[in-house]
Design a protein around this motif. Structure first.
Motif, mmCIF file in Angstrom:
data_model
loop_
_atom_site.group_PDB
_atom_site.id
_atom_site.type_symbol
_atom_site.label_atom_id
_atom_site.label_comp_id
_atom_site.label_asym_id
_atom_site.label_seq_id
_atom_site.Cartn_x
_atom_site.Cartn_y
_atom_site.Cartn_z
ATOM 1 N N TRP A 14 0.844 -1.198 0.000
ATOM 2 C CA TRP A 14 0.000 0.000 0.000
ATOM 3 C C TRP A 14 0.879 1.248 0.000
ATOM 4 C CZ3 TRP A 14 -3.486 -1.660 4.687
ATOM 5 C CH2 TRP A 14 -4.176 -2.828 4.338
ATOM 6 N N LYS A 15 0.721 2.077 -0.982
ATOM 7 C CA LYS A 15 1.421 3.355 -1.024
ATOM 8 C C LYS A 15 0.459 4.470 -0.627
ATOM 9 C CE LYS A 15 4.731 2.136 -4.642
ATOM 10 N NZ LYS A 15 5.266 2.503 -5.976
ATOM 11 N N ALA A 51 0.304 10.940 7.312
ATOM 12 C CA ALA A 51 1.106 10.116 6.420
ATOM 13 C C ALA A 51 2.041 9.229 7.220
ATOM 14 C CB ALA A 51 1.905 11.005 5.467
ATOM 15 N N GLN A 52 2.699 8.349 6.515
ATOM 16 C CA GLN A 52 3.652 7.451 7.156
ATOM 17 C C GLN A 52 4.969 8.171 7.429
ATOM 18 O OE1 GLN A 52 2.859 3.266 7.192
ATOM 19 N NE2 GLN A 52 3.776 3.387 5.185
ATOM 20 N N ASP A 53 5.505 8.007 8.631
ATOM 21 C CA ASP A 53 6.848 8.453 9.007
ATOM 22 C C ASP A 53 7.616 7.216 9.440
ATOM 23 O OD1 ASP A 53 6.167 11.110 8.522
ATOM 24 O OD2 ASP A 53 5.507 11.438 10.580
ATOM 25 N N GLU A 62 2.156 17.122 -0.763
ATOM 26 C CA GLU A 62 1.191 16.901 -1.829
ATOM 27 C C GLU A 62 1.534 15.697 -2.695
ATOM 28 O OE1 GLU A 62 0.663 20.391 -4.122
ATOM 29 O OE2 GLU A 62 -0.123 21.599 -2.455
ATOM 30 N N SER A 63 2.804 15.454 -2.982
ATOM 31 C CA SER A 63 3.171 14.354 -3.874
ATOM 32 C C SER A 63 2.896 12.988 -3.257
ATOM 33 C CB SER A 63 4.656 14.444 -4.233
ATOM 34 O OG SER A 63 5.460 14.184 -3.096
ATOM 35 N N PHE A 65 12.306 12.864 -4.868
ATOM 36 C CA PHE A 65 12.029 11.809 -5.833
ATOM 37 C C PHE A 65 10.537 11.790 -6.129
ATOM 38 C CE2 PHE A 65 15.968 10.357 -3.827
ATOM 39 C CZ PHE A 65 16.723 10.033 -4.951
ATOM 40 N N GLN A 66 10.193 11.655 -7.407
ATOM 41 C CA GLN A 66 8.799 11.653 -7.815
ATOM 42 C C GLN A 66 8.350 10.293 -8.344
ATOM 43 O OE1 GLN A 66 6.731 14.256 -7.357
ATOM 44 N NE2 GLN A 66 8.418 15.421 -6.449
#
Length: 543
Positions: free
Chosen positions: A193-194, A222-224, A242-243, A264-265
């Motif tokens: 899961w992203k 979000a995940q840390d 946002e990304s 990184f995108q």
């Protein structure tokens, strides 16, 4: 003059030969660690080491059956601790950093879910070194819930494992004086899961060993993950902003304001490790290094000059590696899936047929048509997940029935007349495709979960299915394939006669199922107690 030209030509040929023989930069490099100008990482299940500037890597381990991973340099750089599978179990080992015989430190029971590809991750993962004599690893040996693990100590001198005084833990790092630890309480880095925003999202926690006090450092939805303590800063990976892409962040312990370090995108920052001069991590299969002083990120070019026997082509016995099976309608042959290929095997006499013979392509979920002429399967031959069909005897060319790609497909099911194939996918849809025309029809889309239970009617005109619902009671349904006004879905069973509907029993513990005669023309409602999970079936009852 002629001799000079000859020497020049020889030199040029030598340069060209060197360029031509130079190996390509390797990828799929995983779980790196850095210390003293060296990087150790996993490639093809073995440990390799390379200078931090890159170059040709040297292999440290060569076990042909097990997997070596999560190598970590000791603070003095003399020893490497890693998680290995030499003796069947997944255990903690140590070896000299320059190479040598691995020595086993832990002895635990085998776990059912204990593999690097499992969504829970393997057992006994090396987290970090607490000092030059003590290794911290995550163990699931006493937890009934595979999502949870305990931070445990393994000492080079041996002894009974000691568990750190926190209820559960994952990735961790220690302050310079060893009195405090920053860590994750949840462990879900192996999940696919992203951009997850839910109750299992990791946060950073600070634990003081003297007082036993634990405080939360971050609270972003979000995940840390992957906290790394260096000086008065905590480095970590987060999917915030946002990304929602996993990038490296840094946070001063006084101000506690996270600041992004990488951008990184396309690919996520994965499995970073703290070194003496920076942080190494993987991204898109490559290794990267973040320098502490300059905060610049550079890729570490790695070449692998090995025989790579594990990737060598050749014949392979796959009898014990089958994943799917089915019997031909006439019972003369069996249909098998193994190692990404589709086979048919005779019941008595005859040759085994490899219908696909496609190294590098994954074929799966093969099903035999009811008329016995064709075999359908899912393949990524085109680069996307598609449904293909071919003759059962291997003659002719395979044909793609779907071409739009899309999410993961599974549960292929032929209609009894062999004219349609139904399937479900990760978008919680139930669809079918016309074999002759390739036309795709959407049958239903679930609101709450995937549709995994469906069946064709004997006359191939209806599909009965069970579908999740936000309400306490699941909702079965039936849809007719020949309805010109489009597909219909009810909370109960649909009759083949237009507009006729049976009511579903009003109980969370029962579910309505469709019951049809063998001809597919008569139907009646039935109710069966099955907890909260209904089952779609066509029975041979009469009205």
């Amino acid at each position: 003059m002629r001799r000079s030209f000859s020497r020049l030509a020889t030199a040029c040929l030598g340069v060209l030969a060197a360029i031509g023989l130079r190996a390509e930069e390797a990828r799929l490099l995983r779980f790196p660690s850095m210390q003293g100008g060296r990087v150790v990482f996993t490639y093809a299940g073995d440990l390799y080491t390379v200078p931090v500037q890159g170059g040709v890597a040297r292999r440290l381990t060569s076990d042909p059956k097990g997997f070596e991973m999560f190598a970590r340099f000791s603070p003095d750089g003399k020893t490497i601790a890693f998680t290995g599978q030499y003796d069947g179990n997944t255990e903690v080992y140590v070896m000299p950093s320059d190479g040598g015989e691995p020595r086993r430190l832990t002895h635990t029971a085998t776990l059912e879910r204990d593999d690097v590809s499992d969504r829970m991750g393997p057992n006994n993962i090396v987290m970090a070194w607490r000092d030059n004599d003590t290794i911290v690893y995550r163990s699931r040996r006493t937890q009934w819930n595979p999502f949870k693990g305990e931070l445990t100590l393994a000492r080079l001198s041996g002894g009974v494992p000691e568990t750190l005084p926190v209820p559960r833990g994952g990735w961790c790092s220690f302050s310079a004086d060893g009195r405090q630890m920053v860590y994750n309480r949840v462990f879900r880095e192996f999940r696919t899961w992203k951009r997850y925003r839910g109750g299992q999202a990791d946060e950073l926690w600070l634990h003081e060993f003297e007082t036993g006090r634990t405080t939360r450092l971050t609270s972003d939805p979000a995940q840390d993950m992957f906290p790394m303590w260096h000086g008065d800063r905590i480095y970590f990976v987060s999917e915030r902003e946002e990304s929602r892409q996993a990038n490296l962040y840094v946070m001063d312990l006084k101000e506690r304001k996270p600041r992004r370090l990488t951008d990184f995108q396309e690919f996520a920052v994965k499995f970073p490790s703290l070194g003496d001069t920076g942080i190494v991590f993987e991204n898109g299969g490559h290794l990267y290094r973040l320098d502490f002083q300059t905060e610049k990120v550079s890729r570490i070019p790695v070449e692998i000059h090995e025989d790579l026997a594990i990737g060598r082509g050749g014949l392979r016995e796959v009898a014990k590696e089958t994943t799917t099976y089915e019997i031909a309608p006439d019972g003369a042959r069996a249909l098998l899936g193994a190692r990404g290929d589709v086979f048919t095997v005779p019941a008595k006499n005859g040759a085994t047929r490899n219908l696909t013979q496609s190294p590098g392509v994954h074929e799966r979920n093969a099903v035999w048509s009811p008329d016995g002429t064709s075999i359908a399967y899912v393949s990524d031959q085109s680069g996307e997940d598609e449904i293909w069909i071919r003759s059962q005897d291997g003659s002719g060319e395979a044909r793609a029935l779907t071409t739009a790609g899309g999410p993961y497909k599974y549960e292929l099911a032929w209609s009894p007349d062999s004219k349609r194939i139904a399937w479900t996918d990760r978008l919680q849809r139930l669809q079918f495709v016309e074999v002759d025309s390739g036309r795709i029809t959407l049958v239903a889309k679930s609101e709450a979960s995937e549709i995994r239970d469906f069946v064709w009617s004997p006359d191939s005109q209806w599909i009965a299915f069970t579908s999740g619902s936000p309400s306490p009671s699941p909702s079965p349904g039936a849809s007719r394939t020949s309805n010109s006004t489009g597909w219909r879905r009810g909370t109960g069973c649909r009759s083949p006669t237009a507009g006729s509907t049976w009511d579903r029993p009003n109980s969370a513990a029962t579910a309505s199922t469709c019951s049809l005669s063998p001809s597919g023309r008569s139907t009646r409602p039935t109710a069966r107690r099955s907890g909260t999970t209904p089952t779609a079936t066509w029975s041979a009852s009469t009205s």
